[in-house]
Every structure is written in C-alpha cells, then in structure tokens.
Design an enzyme around this catalytic site. Structure first.
Site, short mmCIF file in Angstrom:
data_model
loop_
_atom_site.label_atom_id
_atom_site.label_comp_id
_atom_site.label_asym_id
_atom_site.label_seq_id
_atom_site.Cartn_x
_atom_site.Cartn_y
_atom_site.Cartn_z
N PRO A 1 0.75 -1.18 0.17
CA PRO A 1 0.13 -0.02 0.03
C PRO A 1 0.76 1.14 -0.05
O PRO A 1 1.46 1.34 0.81
CB PRO A 1 -0.74 0.06 1.22
CG PRO A 1 -0.43 -1.29 1.83
CD PRO A 1 0.76 -1.75 1.23
N GLU A 2 0.68 1.83 -1.00
CA GLU A 2 1.13 3.40 -0.99
C GLU A 2 -0.01 4.31 -0.75
O GLU A 2 -1.38 3.75 -0.49
CB GLU A 2 1.58 3.74 -2.35
CG GLU A 2 2.82 3.20 -2.42
CD GLU A 2 4.01 4.06 -2.98
OE1 GLU A 2 3.98 5.52 -2.74
OE2 GLU A 2 5.24 3.77 -3.42
N HIS B 1 -2.43 -15.49 7.33
CA HIS B 1 -2.29 -14.21 7.57
C HIS B 1 -3.39 -13.31 8.06
O HIS B 1 -3.14 -12.09 8.07
CB HIS B 1 -1.43 -13.62 6.28
CG HIS B 1 -0.23 -14.63 6.00
ND1 HIS B 1 0.73 -14.85 6.82
CD2 HIS B 1 -0.09 -15.32 4.85
CE1 HIS B 1 1.79 -15.56 6.23
NE2 HIS B 1 1.17 -16.01 5.48
N ARG C 1 3.35 -9.98 5.86
CA ARG C 1 4.81 -9.69 6.27
C ARG C 1 4.82 -9.06 7.60
O ARG C 1 5.76 -8.85 8.25
CB ARG C 1 5.53 -8.80 5.33
CG ARG C 1 6.00 -9.40 4.17
CD ARG C 1 6.52 -8.55 3.25
NE ARG C 1 7.69 -8.04 3.37
CZ ARG C 1 8.52 -7.17 2.77
NH1 ARG C 1 8.08 -6.74 1.76
NH2 ARG C 1 9.70 -6.81 3.22
#
Length: 270
Positions: free
Chosen positions: A2-3, A91, A110
């Site tokens: 995500p930007e 996740h 992550r």
DNA sequence: AGAACCACCTGGCAGC
DNA sequence: TGCTGCCAGGTGGTTC
C-alpha cells in the site's frame, strides 16, 4: 503493497460499511505485528460506535467516543470487508465483527503493519512528527524548497522521509520525479524554486490520478471491495529498467538509494 | 543535527 | 522438483 492511493482507496471503500456501526467483537489472531496489538482492544471496542473514519499519512483512523483505532498496512497489509463468513487465512491477524454481521479483516503476510490505540485527546507519538499531507493545500512548493535547502542528500530520499511530506512511497517518488524532469539522485539543496513548484504539482497530480483509478495493485493487493486495482500498468519508470522511456525512448536506468530501487530516464531527468 | 544503516517478516521468483 | 539467494509497496530506531 500500500502506497497512499491504496490506503485512501481502502478508506473510501470501507467507510460506507463501517461508519455508524457498533463493534460486537474484536478478534486478535496474531498480535505480533510491528508493534503488539494492544491486548485490551476487544474490551475497549466492544459495544462502541465508529464515529468518523479518516486518514493521516498512511494511517487509517477509526474514531470512537473514547479514542481512535490506528491501522497501518505496512508493506503487505490489506483490509477487506466480508459480508459473509469465510474461514481465516493464516495471515488474517485482526478482525472487527460489526453489529450488522459484516466483518473487517486485516491480512498482513509480512506483519510490518500495525494496529494501535490512541486515547481520546492525545496524539499518538507516531503521528506527532509527520509532515504535510501531500493532497492538502498545506503542502506547498515554498515549504519543500525551504526544507530542501537544508538537505544535502538526494531529493528522492528527502521525499520519502515523511518529514516534509507524508505518503510519498517508492513508486510515487519515482513517478513524480520523472514527471518533474528531476533525477532522483539530485542533491535536494540544488533544486530551484521552479523545480520545487513542479515537483509539488506532480506529486499531487500523480497521487490524485492513482486514487482516481482506484489505487495501484501489485500481486496480492485486493481492494476493500475485492476488486483488483490497475494503476500499475501506467507507470512511467517504476519497475521499467531497460525498457524505453515513454517520452524519449532512452532505456530507463535503475540505481539503489537508501536500499531502495530508483528508476529514472537519463535523458528526461537531470 | 544530519546522514547512513539496520531491523522487523513472508512470499515469489530467478537461477542453478 | 527443490534448494538458495535475492527482491519487494514502509518506516521507526540505532549508530556514527
């Protein structure tokens, strides 16, 4: 992943589903994100209503009467809204069950993201030293110029630091510099006022266009409504090493700055 | 104070 | 097919 455009798109996608809803249940499957998810969150949020949803930098802010839930998506996080039950993936770390039966689920392979609590009336330390919002009028060329004058490092490093302006990540730093005709390695203090004006304009343009297109996507990005974004096909330089510049056909070059890849056209960017 | 580097994590991919 | 090494959208913290 995500930007800023993805975060903004996520916010816009989720807001109609969460605003005004009260929280029935909070599930923490794995508290071990960048910082631990506060163990008292279920107790804090149960029965409380989402009053407003906003964004500061890449933090999503869910305001309740007694405080604000902060969610950052890190490098690989995504929020999705589930209207019917789906078993949790390994996740899927955090989840809100709403009064209407919908669920907002955070997936973050992550685990660089974060879920934090800010007591009403306080400002979380992570939000206290952030620079200007790139899409607001408070982010000006004059401001960038003043900051750049005091910085001998490369302009791309300065853009990505969140001290002057927030929300400009690796992709959009590369893209905005290309559109401004400025090389990423140019020392910040060598930029003139006119270049700063152009750069500020192109940062705003690049981000605005990306948001309008629903946010870019790479690999595993899924919008909050489950649809793929598509802005990634339009990159001018990002990820295009060796391919011809779309403006002058010179092969795009790549270099490393601060352990991040920078892409630029050696002809168009000086 | 400013600048450089490290850390946190998993998954995907290229190359052997 | 499987192993190894490298790379990835972020950013706070440490060290020099």
């Amino acid at each position: 992943m995500p930007e800023l455009p993805e975060v903004e798109t996520t916010l816009r996608g989720l807001t109609p589903y969460l605003l005004g809803q009260s929280i029935v249940e909070v599930t923490i499957r794995n508290a071990h994100l960048r910082w631990p998810i506060p163990a008292e969150l279920p107790e804090l949020l149960r029965g409380k209503t989402v009053q407003t949803m906003t964004r500061r930098a890449k933090y999503l802010l869910f305001k309740f009467e007694h405080g604000t839930l902060l969610i950052h998506l890190g490098m690989s996080g995504s929020l999705r809204l589930l209207t019917e039950y789906q078993p949790a993936d390994k996740h899927d770390h955090f989840e809100l069950l709403l009064q209407n039966g919908n669920r907002m689920r955070l997936r973050d392979p992550r685990r660089f993201g974060s879920v934090l609590w800010q007591v009403e009336g306080a400002t979380h330390p992570l939000l206290s030293r952030l620079g200007a919002e790139p899409l607001q009028a408070t982010f000006t060329a004059e401001q960038l110029y003043q900051a750049a004058q005091r910085c001998r490092r490369a302009i791309k490093i300065l853009l990505m630091e969140n001290k002057v302006v927030v929300g400009v990540g690796n992709i959009y730093a590369n893209e905005a510099l290309f559109r401004s005709g400025i090389a990423p390695f140019c020392p910040a203090n060598q930029l003139g006022v006119a270049q700063c004006e152009k750069l500020v304009r192109e940062i705003k343009n690049t981000l605005t266009e990306a948001i309008a297109q629903g946010g870019s996507s790479l690999r595993d990005y899924v919008n909050s409504d489950g649809k793929q974004g598509y802005f990634q096909q339009n990159y001018s330089v990002y990820g295009r090493e060796g391919q011809p510049c779309r403006r002058c056909a010179t092969p795009i070059k790549m270099l490393r700055q601060g352990q991040r890849a920078s892409f630029y056209c050696p002809h168009c960017q000086q």
